[in-house]
Enzyme design. Structure first.
Site, PDB file in Angstrom:
ATOM      1  N   ASP A   1      35.921  52.377  51.613  1.00  0.00           N
ATOM      2  CA  ASP A   1      35.140  51.174  51.179  1.00  0.00           C
ATOM      3  C   ASP A   1      33.764  51.165  51.966  1.00  0.00           C
ATOM      4  O   ASP A   1      32.793  50.783  50.911  1.00  0.00           O
ATOM      5  CB  ASP A   1      35.639  49.958  51.382  1.00  0.00           C
ATOM      6  CG  ASP A   1      37.514  49.544  50.255  1.00  0.00           C
ATOM      7  OD1 ASP A   1      37.817  50.636  49.080  1.00  0.00           O
ATOM      8  OD2 ASP A   1      37.983  48.906  51.155  1.00  0.00           O
TER       9      ASP A   1
ATOM     10  N   ASP B   1      43.745  46.745  50.601  1.00  0.00           N
ATOM     11  CA  ASP B   1      43.026  46.796  49.584  1.00  0.00           C
ATOM     12  C   ASP B   1      43.923  46.577  47.620  1.00  0.00           C
ATOM     13  O   ASP B   1      44.325  47.245  47.798  1.00  0.00           O
ATOM     14  CB  ASP B   1      42.776  48.264  49.757  1.00  0.00           C
ATOM     15  CG  ASP B   1      41.543  49.101  48.778  1.00  0.00           C
ATOM     16  OD1 ASP B   1      40.976  48.425  48.649  1.00  0.00           O
ATOM     17  OD2 ASP B   1      41.793  49.938  48.351  1.00  0.00           O
TER      18      ASP B   1
ATOM     19  N   THR C   1      39.990  42.828  45.003  1.00  0.00           N
ATOM     20  CA  THR C   1      41.008  42.387  44.990  1.00  0.00           C
ATOM     21  C   THR C   1      40.434  41.030  44.231  1.00  0.00           C
ATOM     22  O   THR C   1      41.010  40.139  43.215  1.00  0.00           O
ATOM     23  CB  THR C   1      41.558  41.803  46.595  1.00  0.00           C
ATOM     24  OG1 THR C   1      41.189  42.607  47.445  1.00  0.00           O
ATOM     25  CG2 THR C   1      42.483  40.851  46.177  1.00  0.00           C
TER      26      THR C   1
END
Length: 533
Positions: A401, A65, A99
């Site tokens: 997430d 992550d 990212t």
């Protein structure tokens, strides 16, 4: 005799006439930020690699992550720190795509570097980048598909796309529906936002990720105190949350009382009993039958005598409630924290149909279900299971997430295809539009458009495909009007990712592009670094 010319003394502000310094500062800033972005490039996408991080305290974290990796990286350069902040901002705003935003920022900085080498002024580059980013968001919204929140299948697909790049991807058939249902249970009345604090993730080592379950209500990891034989299951519970101690009062300072007479000894013990009995009777009088006791440092939160009285009065006791849990418990069970025995009244209690201690995968938890009080927000507890601590931590981040992805869809009810399709489509449209512009802006738009291709290129590299072949194939398909053509890792090549159910919320992409261009703007506008004393 030739006269010696006096050497001109440079004025003290000559540094400002020096053209080289601002360029060098900018170049070093861009280099530092791009180094950080390249460091996490390999962890993008479903075939991305994980990073192992050893923290200062010796703890080990395995994650892919982006926000987690950057948060724990020891980044010293101030410009590179900005990339860490951008990733954190994306984590707060969208929760996913952390990212991607760092990689995009790196690519935009590379584009800005090429433009600076052509001699274009940094402010012009920064402002044109912002305009291009605004236009990109419009293109992304145009190509998105509107959804309804009752279309559960689409929501689950979006959640499993988010989980596909995590370690727990093979369990996404369990975790995706769990995330969707949890968010839909705690959605607000206007159906436009979700407070993720109402969803509590509880980590318990033991079992496998398949044993992860969500419970509508509250789950406590503390156990029921059974030493005095109190009940472990209470129906029609009235819950009291106390912040005072059920033990004999102690002086503030270390004092010793010398007792030399057994009658005085008896008297002290009698008073202790009377004091505790009085408290326990008051608790019973208010019809409370489940007592949650906050952790206490100064003295015992509850002693054996008090436990004995409470079990005789048939009151269930759970002690060591942490301070940071108090607010969540008060919000989700409707009980108000009680700091003094005199305030212990029935109106401060919460109510629930059932409070019981159950055993699951080798450890005991307390479930509070059927919370019926008015004016309380519904809350969901998710018990995350895993074989060891590393898997547990990563599973918790992955579920977080997925919850954030569903929250994005609640905020902005639209989905777009994943797998680099939106970036190629935006890149193609901006390239076309750049030909209608004049002057510097045309160059900037073209560089911005080609920088967006870093996402599909990186996805292809990480999946072991040939990036040049894949990206040119995608460009070709988009020119022919296939706006959902993206990289499918399952097919090892380009395909229609929307039909393959690789979906992401449009908010993730729009906020990534906006944040990346803002970060580039702030880095480009710096022309000197000075140190304050």
């Amino acid at each position: 005799m030739a006269q010696v010319q006096p050497r001109a003394i440079a004025p003290s502000n000559a540094t400002f006439k020096d053209k080289e310094k601002p360029q060098e500062v900018r170049r070093s800033n861009i280099l530092a930020a791009r180094a950080v972005s390249d460091a996490i490039r390999t962890s993008l996408g479903p075939k991305g690699m994980d990073k192992m991080i050893k923290t200062g305290s010796g703890e080990i974290i395995i994650s892919n992550d982006g926000a987690t990796i950057l948060k724990h990286m020891a980044v010293l350069h101030p410009a590179a720190r900005m990339l860490v902040d951008v990733s954190a901002a994306q984590d707060i705003e969208a929760g996913d795509g952390t990212t991607s935003v760092a990689i995009l920022t790196g690519a935009f900085l590379g584009a800005a570097d090429r433009l600076l080498n052509k001699g274009i002024h940094p402010t012009l580059i920064a402002e044109s980048f912002q305009r291009a980013a605004k236009r990109s968001c419009e293109i992304l919204l145009d190509m998105s598909y509107k959804i309804q929140l009752d279309d559960r299948e689409q929501l689950i697909r979006a959640a499993s796309t988010s989980l596909s790049s995590k370690i727990v991807s093979q369990h996404s058939s369990i975790l995706s529906p769990l995330a969707v249902d949890s968010v839909l249970k705690v959605i607000n009345e206007e159906q436009n936002n979700v407070d993720l604090n109402d969803i509590r993730l509880i980590k318990k080592v033991g079992g496998t990720i398949d044993d992860t379950q969500s419970i509508k209500g509250v789950v406590l990891t503390q156990n029921v105190v059974k030493s005095a034989g109190g009940p472990t299951r209470v129906e029609k519970a009235k819950i009291g949350l106390v912040q005072f101690q059920l033990s004999p009062p102690k002086p503030d300072m270390e004092n010793n009382v010398v007792v030399n007479d057994y009658r005085q000894m008896d008297k002290i013990l009698k008073e202790e009993r009377a004091y505790l009995l009085n408290i326990c009777k008051k608790i019973k009088k208010s019809k409370c039958n489940v007592l949650l006791i906050q952790k206490s440092i100064l003295r015992d939160a509850v002693n054996d005598l008090a436990l004995h009285f409470l079990s005789k009065l048939n009151i269930m006791v759970i002690k060591d409630i942490e301070r940071d849990e108090v607010e969540f418990l008060a919000k989700s069970t409707g009980c108000k924290p009680i700091a003094d025995i005199d305030n212990f009244t029935e109106d401060r209690l919460g109510s629930a149909d059932l409070v019981e201690e159950v055993e699951s995968s080798g450890s005991k938890i307390v479930k509070i279900t059927g919370i019926t009080s008015k004016n309380i927000k519904p809350s969901v507890s998710v018990i995350v299971r895993g074989a060891n601590q590393l898997v547990l931590d990563e599973a918790e981040r992955s579920i977080h997430d997925a919850l954030c992805v569903i929250r994005c869809l609640v905020k902005e009810k639209a989905l777009i295809a994943g797998g680099g399709a939106p970036e190629i489509e935006v890149s193609k449209t901006l390239m076309k539009e750049s030909h209608t512009l004049v002057g510097v802006e045309q160059f900037v738009y073209q560089e911005f458009a080609s920088a967006l291709e870093v996402i599909p290129t990186t996805l292809a590299e990480n999946a072991g495909l040939n990036p040049i072949n894949v990206v040119t194939d995608l460009r070709n398909r988009h020119e022919n009007g296939e706006k959902n053509a993206g990289i499918s890792v399952r097919r090892s090549g380009a395909s229609n990712t929307y039909d393959e159910h690789v979906l992401q919320p449009v908010l993730v992409s729009t906020s990534a592009v906006t944040l990346a261009s803002e970060c580039v703007k702030s880095i480009l506008r710096i022309d000197d670094i000075t140190f304050s004393r």
